[in-house]
Design an enzyme around this catalytic site. Structure first.
Site, short mmCIF file in Angstrom:
data_model
loop_
_atom_site.label_atom_id
_atom_site.label_comp_id
_atom_site.label_asym_id
_atom_site.label_seq_id
_atom_site.Cartn_x
_atom_site.Cartn_y
_atom_site.Cartn_z
N ASP A 110 -7.66 2.13 7.86
CA ASP A 110 -5.75 2.69 7.88
C ASP A 110 -6.07 3.60 9.23
O ASP A 110 -6.36 4.51 9.68
CB ASP A 110 -5.88 3.41 6.56
CG ASP A 110 -4.48 3.43 5.96
OD1 ASP A 110 -3.62 3.69 6.99
OD2 ASP A 110 -3.87 3.31 4.85
N HIS A 129 4.50 8.10 10.36
CA HIS A 129 5.57 7.84 9.46
C HIS A 129 6.93 7.65 9.67
O HIS A 129 7.75 8.05 9.59
CB HIS A 129 5.91 8.32 8.02
CG HIS A 129 5.16 7.93 7.23
ND1 HIS A 129 4.86 7.59 5.72
CD2 HIS A 129 3.53 6.96 6.60
CE1 HIS A 129 4.29 7.16 4.79
NE2 HIS A 129 3.35 6.55 6.02
N GLU A 154 0.97 -0.98 -0.26
CA GLU A 154 -0.11 0.18 -0.29
C GLU A 154 0.62 0.83 -0.02
O GLU A 154 0.35 2.09 -0.30
CB GLU A 154 -0.80 -0.14 1.20
CG GLU A 154 -2.31 1.41 1.17
CD GLU A 154 -2.13 2.52 1.73
OE1 GLU A 154 -2.03 3.24 1.80
OE2 GLU A 154 -0.50 2.49 2.52
N GLU A 155 1.68 0.79 0.71
CA GLU A 155 2.96 2.62 1.12
C GLU A 155 3.86 2.58 -0.80
O GLU A 155 3.72 3.58 -0.19
CB GLU A 155 3.75 2.05 1.71
CG GLU A 155 3.01 1.65 3.32
CD GLU A 155 2.51 3.57 4.39
OE1 GLU A 155 2.82 4.18 3.25
OE2 GLU A 155 2.30 3.48 5.20
#
Length: 348
Positions: free
Chosen positions: A230, A318, A207-208
């Site tokens: 998410d 992140h 996904e990233e």
């Protein structure tokens, strides 16, 4: 309250985009096994946990990959040059500990380094480091020693992060983006008592780096309805005006209206709101202009899929120290269970 030991296994297992097989995939398969009828792994590596039913076909997706680094070169003096896998800010690497994955569940330690500020030019001291300026130090004294330690070009690296409690209701960990949502899927499967839906719980890959796992799994499943789970930004920190905070920790699960990848189906959005109100589930709205989720791939499958999404508010995403509130997590689990219990009532 969250199942701390289950969550710990899920968030701390390695799985940089494209390398989910290094650890997290097996953890997720074992977590789902008691609650579904069958589990398959597709050709791209998505874990698809199927709970069979005669009702509408529903796909629930949360990505199991995490951002990280990949070795691009081993210097003659043993330092590792790296490139980002996903949205990594080089400022988050300096003076951090890392795990360099030389095999499935097998790693050596590393440290993120750059030129010390003491010997930088004055005009460079206040500048953010670039990818050309950062490196990983694994303690090797030569390229040969680094290779003997198991490192090669293409080796992937994660922060050395772990799950810890933070205050009364908060949790801090590596990889809450998006393992906290994978945990939500597992708990929803566990707590679901009755639903006629034909349910596919999908832990997606990559996904990233572009919603890739969700795209292929949605094509294979061809769902009637899709839901993505998410994290979203909780910028409820000093210096951020309230209207720019997106969400706030402790205010409930976030029902997504829109992000950069999707405009959620308005009927589904309002239906989810009605369910939350009916069952006393705290919720807030999520409009995120700077990111996307697996919903972006699901809703574009074939002729189109009516799609909704919920988000877990998270600070410092992140990074190796993402923060969530377990009350928001619990609210998300409850809402997903109610969605599955009442999906036959949804008319889109």
């Amino acid at each position: 309250m969250v199942d701390f030991e289950l969550l710990k296994k899920i968030v701390e297992a390695p799985g940089v985009s494209g390398y989910e097989f290094l650890g997290v995939r097996d953890v997720i398969i074992e977590a789902f096994r008691p609650y579904v009828d069958e589990i398959t792994v597709d050709k791209l590596g998505n874990v698809i946990a199927h709970k069979k039913g005669s009702g509408p076909k529903v796909m629930l997706a949360a990505h199991m990959d995490q951002i990280g680094l990949m070795v691009t070169n081993i210097e003659k003096n043993g330092f590792l040059r790296v490139a980002p896998v996903g949205g990594v800010d080089p400022r988050t690497l300096i003076a951090q500990r890392f795990k360099v994955w030389i095999g499935p569940n097998e790693f050596i330690y590393g440290v993120g380094g750059s030129v010390p500020p003491h010997i930088q030019k004055p005009e460079d001291r206040n500048k953010a480091p670039t990818w050309e300026q950062v490196f990983i130090d694994i303690g090797a004294e030569s390229e040969e020693e680094a290779r003997e330690m198991g490192v090669k070009v293409g080796t992937v690296i994660t922060w050395d992060g772990r799950l810890e409690r933070l205050g009364k209701h908060r949790l801090v960990s590596i990889a809450f983006d998006d393992r906290i949502a994978v945990y939500t899927l597992v708990k929803a499967a566990q707590e679901l008592e009755k639903s006629d839906a034909d349910i596919y719980f999908v832990a997606t890959v990559q996904e990233e780096v572009g919603l890739r796992g969700a795209k292929v799994s949605a094509f294979g499943i061809d769902p009637d309805y899709g839901f993505a789970i998410d994290v979203t930004i909780a910028a409820d920190v000093p210096g951020t005006p309230e209207h720019k905070q997106i969400t706030q920790l402790g205010k409930g699960t976030a029902i997504k209206i829109m992000d950069r990848s999707v405009i959620c189906h308005p009927t589904i959005v309002r239906w989810m709101e009605e369910l939350a109100k009916k069952y006393g589930i705290p919720y807030q709205w999520d409009i995120l202009l700077g990111g996307g989720t697996d919903a972006g791939a699901i809703h574009l499958n074939k002729a189109g899929v009516p799609t909704g999404a919920i988000s877990v508010p998270a600070r410092y995403i992140h990074s190796n120290a993402e923060v969530v509130d377990e009350r928001d997590v619990d609210a998300g689990v409850r809402l997903m269970v109610k969605v599955l219990e009442h999906i036959d009532e949804l008319k889109v």
